[in-house]
Each structure stands twice: as C-alpha cells, then as structure tokens.
Write an enzyme that holds these catalytic residues in place. Structure first.
Site, PDB file in Angstrom:
ATOM      1  N   GLY A 398      -5.698 -14.082   3.164  1.00 52.46           N
ATOM      2  CA  GLY A 398      -4.536 -13.283   3.535  1.00 52.46           C
ATOM      3  C   GLY A 398      -4.875 -12.235   4.589  1.00 52.46           C
ATOM      4  O   GLY A 398      -5.782 -12.409   5.410  1.00 52.46           O
ATOM      5  N   SER A 399      -4.174 -11.120   4.529  1.00 50.64           N
ATOM      6  CA  SER A 399      -4.274 -10.094   5.573  1.00 50.64           C
ATOM      7  C   SER A 399      -5.619  -9.385   5.627  1.00 50.64           C
ATOM      8  O   SER A 399      -5.856  -8.582   6.542  1.00 50.64           O
ATOM      9  CB  SER A 399      -3.168  -9.055   5.380  1.00 50.64           C
ATOM     10  OG  SER A 399      -1.898  -9.658   5.478  1.00 50.64           O
TER      11      SER A 399
END
Length: 692
Positions: A398-399
C-alpha cells in the site's frame, strides 16, 4: 638374381670371421652393470634397514592402527547482543547400537530380546506392519506356508516377484497371531526395528529419553557381551528463554537421523559422517560451520587398545544482534494484540498474522524480528510462532512505499519540489474511479506524503509512462515505466533480496502484466508485493539518505570457553549493498514529508509518541486471500503497514509493523481494525523504555 645371391652367400661362408673379442667385451659390460645394480641395491637396503629403520617402523605401526572419531561434539552456544545465553547444550544419556560385520538377522533378534530384558522401551510408535515383519522373521516356516504352491510356481515362472511374495506374507499375518505376542515380544520387536532403522552400519539410538542410571550402568558394564550395544553421553540443545525467537534460532538433526539423506552428498564431501548431527534450519543451518564441534580422535591398534590423539572441542560461540529482552516484549505484544483483535474487533474474519522488525538503520543490525500466526484449535484461537514469515511471507504494501514513488518522480524529472497538484479522482476508460481516501484539493509534494494522496502519485506515474491523461479516455503508456519504477524501488531494497544472513529468503512478487492502470497501482503500492524484511530495508534506506544496508543477525564469533565470552574470532561490520542514485536534496524533501505523516492530521498521527520525533509512512492496501484452500485467491481484504524511523534528526532505530487482512474488502477504511496502530504504539514505547 639367383647367381648373384649364391655368390654373395658363398663369399661370406668361405671367409671366416672371428667374433670372440666382441663377445668378451659385451660380457664385461654386462658384469659391470650387474655390479653397479648390486651396489645401488646394497646402499638402498642399508639406507632403508639401518639409517631409516625408525621411520619405516613408525609407518608400519601407523598402518596397523585405525584412526576413529568419537560421537558428535557439542555445538557452540548462542548469545544475544548483551551476552544473554539463548542456546546451550545439556548432557543426555543414550543407549545405542552399531551393527558389526557378519551379524545375522537371527542373532540380531536374539540380541533384541536380551536388551528388552535389561531396559524398558516405549513401543507406542510400533506400527502393525513393523510387528508383522518381526513375526515373519520369527516364524519363517509358518510365513512360507501362507504362500500357495501355485504362487510359488508363479514366482519360479517370474510371473510374481519376491516383493509380491513378501507383500502377500505380510497381508496374511492375522491379528490372532500378533495377539499371541506378550509385552517382552513387543519391546523386542521395537528394539529390532530401531536396530535396523536408517543407514545400515550407522550408530542407532535405541533409547534416549528417560534412560535410568541402572539401565545406563548395566549396558555399560556388559557392552562387551552385547555385540554392538553401547552407552553414549550425548547432548541436546537447551533454550533458557523458552520459545522466544525459537524458530529463527533453528533446529539441529537428531542422533537418530544424523545428516538428512537429501544433504548427504554435500556433507560427505565436507568431511562429515552420516551420523553427525547438523543444523537443519535457519541460524543453526546458516552458521553450521561455526557452531559445529570438533570430535575427539582416537588411535585404535590391532590389539584393541586405543589412545586419544586429539581432544574434542565444543563449536565456536556466536553472539547475535538480537536483544532478547526487547524480542520477548515484541512477541508478547504481537500475541496479545492478535488474540484481542480477533476477539473484539469486527470484520477480522481473515486476520491471521502479524510481523514486527526493529533495526538499527546505521548498521543494519536487527534488534528484534517477530512473526505470530493465529490458528484455530478446538474452537479457540491460539498463537503460533511465525517469525520465518518476516523473510518468506509477502504483503501488499500500500501507501507505505510512496517515499520511493516520490523518488521516482524526482530523479526522472517528472516531479518538482513544491509542485502543486489537484487531488481529484482519475477516471480511465472502462475502469472504476481511482481516488485518494479523501479529496484534498490542491496539495504539494509534502502534503501528498502527509495525507497519503493516491492521485498525486497517479499523475507522477502517468508522466513517467509518457502518457497523456484525458478523463474517461484510454491511457497509453510506455511500458518501460515499469522497469524505471522497479529499478529505483530495487535501490531501496524493494523487490530484491535483502541478503539477510538466513536461508530461504523470498524475493517478493512481481506482477507480469503491464497495463496502464497497473502502473498507477504500482505507484501506490497496489501491484508488486514485498516481504516484511524488504520493507524494513526500504525504510532504513530512507533513514540513511540512500544507503541500502545489509540486515544481519550475526554480531560476533568467539572461541568456546566455560564461562564468559573472552576471545573474539570475528566481528561483523556494516555492509552497504548499494546507494540510491539520487541527490541528498531529494532525500531531505522526502524525509520532511515523512515527518509530517506523524504530525497532527497526518495518516501516522498517534502511531508513535511525538516526543520520540518519528518519521515514516503508513500504508493500507487492498489485498486478497484464499478462503477455500484450493489455491485460488478469492476474497478481498484490507492490510496495513507502518514503516518508521526515529528520531527524525538523527535516526537510530526503524520500526516495520505489518498486519495483513485486518478487514474485509467490503467495508470502508474507517471501519477496519486499528491493530497496526496499537502494535506500533506499544512496540515503539517498549523500545524507548529499554533504549532511553
């Protein structure tokens, strides 16, 4: 022609030639050569028998002796970074058997009964098939009668094999026949099985656990009459800290198994015996050559006498980078949070594991690494160790990787420092909207990290891919953009092996398709997958302004001593595997944004107490699991990651916390479990309590 030949012959016949002088000369030369040889031989015999007599007598004596080795020597100890003992050896009494040449099956059966009278053995593992084999050996005539005349004839005609006959005998041994066996027979059957288990002439362990002093003494006193049976004082690994860090410490093969068959060729080439005990997993395997002990050597003469020519020595001791006090706390926190979250939080149907890695970014030393897994047993969840998952389990990051994505934009000229972009959703033809978690309006590169903007990264990716974006139109990109991203990500340690000193490290997962939408997913950590140790190396690389440090567990090697560690043989030193090819200006800018992540309003606010001046990045990803066990990924979930370092000004520690599947894919981000935040808070607090 005939006339010329005849005249020629008659000429030599009529002319008499005297060869006597030439013959005498040849005799003299021959006699001279014989005399020279005699002199040389005499000198040689004198040299061998008189001058070098002692040397050759020693050789004869040496050849008449056998050099043998004792049983496997104890291994080296393992300590933590502060000298706390993690692995030691404890003595274990054993009764063993080694088959001598020429021993018959009937004699071995006889000896099995004799030993069964002297010691007690637990025959709970005795299988019915093994007992049937023993019955057949003891009742050869009855067993043969179980084969019909027709079957014997088919064997002669080669329509049946010996294996077929043996199988039919086995099948036809009845339960009634086996039930006639008494306890002494069952013990003898199991002892006979142990006597013939494994390599033919290797030393077999007959009894290892709960050998009484009386049993040990009676076998030792009568070993000369027991034909191959002996007593041995062996050793076992002992773990003072119980199961803490247990799986990464690794295992050693047993006395019964010795060198595993799949490894025998390579270990025989290294001078091992098949009965040697070796490290078979993780640190015990990785540092086998260091931990391996040196066996005692004996010289045995033909008359049976022996003498020690080289004393055995315990293997070298190793010191790890791990702080066992911190490790215990990390494992405790992980275990408690997994159980509590599974019980109390909603939407955690697929939550089953969590990982924590704590590193020194400046050296690469691992201070703690833990993995825990939830397993359902009898309707309740229990926690099992899953620390190897740190190096061989993958997660969608993810981020958390957006610092690396920012760097791709900077170094390729597709992102300017301070560049402002509108955080509006992206719409490609025939695909759903691609948005940030919240619409943030106009934001710059620092705010993009603080708020974890997806759209900001999408615009960078489209520029790197040389694509021209139009709302709800197809996007064409240069697929070499995938290589650009992966090359720079690899410089941070993402998608490449970290070279940690453990076997079986995974490289992660790289997607094979190169669609334009997937490039946008890649930029926000939604395409390639990485291991927790890769994510840890990534954040240490950020913390050190681009130095990719090798993570390691071996801190030092010491000579074995009875008490404290004193004589160092080797000390590990930090290893820089590579550098991110980017100016410090870009790192300073990225790190400024990562500091803002933990400020008020940032996605990492509250994960680590602000008094420790943390910086880093959170990540929430859409991930998928196989819920039916058929090998197909079928259910969408949410996973969370935190990568962080502290203090911001001069980093001394990095934290990597990975909690996959904390929510189901049909809920919003606000409804998913906050287990990652709770673990981060508690782990970082405990670290700073220990390292004030």
């Amino acid at each position: 022609m005939k006339k010329r030949t005849l005249n020629h012959y008659q000429y030599y016949k009529k002319k008499k030639i005297d060869n006597t002088p030439m013959i005498h000369r040849r005799y003299k030369i021959l006699i001279l050569l014989v005399m020279i040889c005699y002199v040389v031989l005499t000198v040689r015999l004198y040299k061998v028998q008189i001058l070098q007599n002692k040397h050759y007598m020693d050789v004869v004596i040496e050849l008449s002796n056998n050099i043998v080795e004792g049983s496997t020597a104890p291994r080296g100890r393992i300590y933590d970074r502060n000298g706390v003992l993690l692995v030691d050896n404890v003595p274990v009494k054993m009764i063993t058997y080694k088959k001598a040449k020429g021993v018959t099956t009937s004699r071995e059966i006889e000896m099995a009964y004799k030993i069964a009278e002297l010691i007690s053995v637990d025959y709970a593992d005795l299988k019915e098939e093994t007992l049937k084999d023993f019955w057949i050996l003891n009742h050869a005539k009855l067993a043969n009668n179980k084969i019909t005349e027709k079957e014997w004839q088919l064997l002669k005609e080669r329509k049946l094999t010996n294996e077929d006959i043996a199988k039919r005998k086995l099948e036809r041994v009845t339960k009634e026949e086996l039930e006639q066996y008494k306890e002494i027979d069952l013990e003898a059957a199991y002892i006979y099985y142990l006597m013939n288990k494994g390599y033919s002439f290797a030393e077999k362990v007959i009894k290892k656990e709960k050998v009484t002093d009386e049993e040990y003494a009676i076998i030792a006193a009568n070993k000369d009459d027991l034909e191959g049976f002996n007593t041995v004082l062996d050793w076992e690994r002992y773990y003072p800290n119980g199961n803490t860090f247990r799986s990464i410490l690794g295992n050693v093969s047993s006395s019964e198994s010795g060198v595993p068959k799949e490894l025998k060729d390579s270990y025989l080439a290294l001078g091992y015996s098949l009965t040697d005990r070796i490290g078979i997993s993780y640190l015990e395997y990785q540092y086998e050559s260091i931990l391996r002990g040196k066996k005692t050597k004996y010289k045995v003469s033909k008359d049976g006498n022996y003498e020690v020519i080289e004393e055995g020595v315990r293997g070298n001791d190793i010191v790890l980078t791990i702080d066992i006090k911190l490790q215990k706390e990390v494992e405790r926190i992980l275990e408690q949070e997994l159980l509590s979250t599974k019980k109390n939080d909603k939407y955690t149907d697929y939550l089953d594991r969590g990982f924590v890695v704590i590193q020194n970014p400046n050296t690469g030393e691992i201070l703690a690494m833990a993995g825990k897994q939830l397993v359902e047993k009898n309707g309740k969840y229990v926690v099992q160790d899953y620390s190897p998952g740190v190096i061989n389990s993958i997660v969608t990051p993810g981020s958390s990787v957006k610092a690396a994505s920012h760097m791709v934009g900077y170094v390729t000229g597709n992102l300017e420092i301070g560049e402002v972009r509108n955080d509006a959703c992206i719409k490609l033809a025939a695909t759903p909207l691609k948005c940030s978690h919240t619409a943030y309006g106009n934001i710059n590169d620092l705010q993009a990290l603080k708020y974890s903007s997806n759209t900001y990264q999408f615009h960078t990716a489209m520029k790197v891919g040389k694509g021209k974006y139009r709302y709800n139109y197809p996007l064409k990109i240069d697929t070499k953009a995938f290589d650009t991203y992966r090359n720079i990500f690899g410089q941070f340690g993402l998608g490449v092996k970290t070279e940690i000193d453990l076997p079986n490290e995974f490289e992660g997962y790289k997607g094979t398709k190169r669609d334009s939408g997937l490039l946008l997913d890649f930029a926000i950590g939604q395409y390639d997958n990485y291991t927790p140790i890769q994510l840890s190396q990534y954040i240490t690389t950020v913390a050190t302004n681009g130095k990719r440090m090798k993570p390691y567990l071996l801190k030092a090697v010491y000579e074995p001593t009875k008490e404290k560690l004193t004589s160092v043989i080797f000390k590990s030193s930090p290893t820089v595997l590579g550098n991110v090819d980017a100016p410090s200006l870009y790192f300073n800018r990225i790190k400024e944004g990562l500091e803002m992540v933990f400020a008020s309003g940032g996605t990492g606010y509250g994960f680590i107490d602000s008094k420790y001046h943390p910086a880093g990045k959170t990540g929430t990803s859409q991930s998928f699991v196989d819920t039916t066990g058929d090998g197909n990924i079928d259910t969408e979930t949410l996973s969370t990651v935190l990568v962080a370092y502290a203090p911001y000004e001069k980093p001394t520690v990095t934290f990597t916390i990975v909690t996959p599947n904390v929510g189901t894919g049909d809920i919003g981000f606000n409804q998913m479990s906050r287990i990652n935040k709770r673990i981060s808070q508690k782990v970082s607090k405990k670290y700073f309590e220990i390292y004030k």
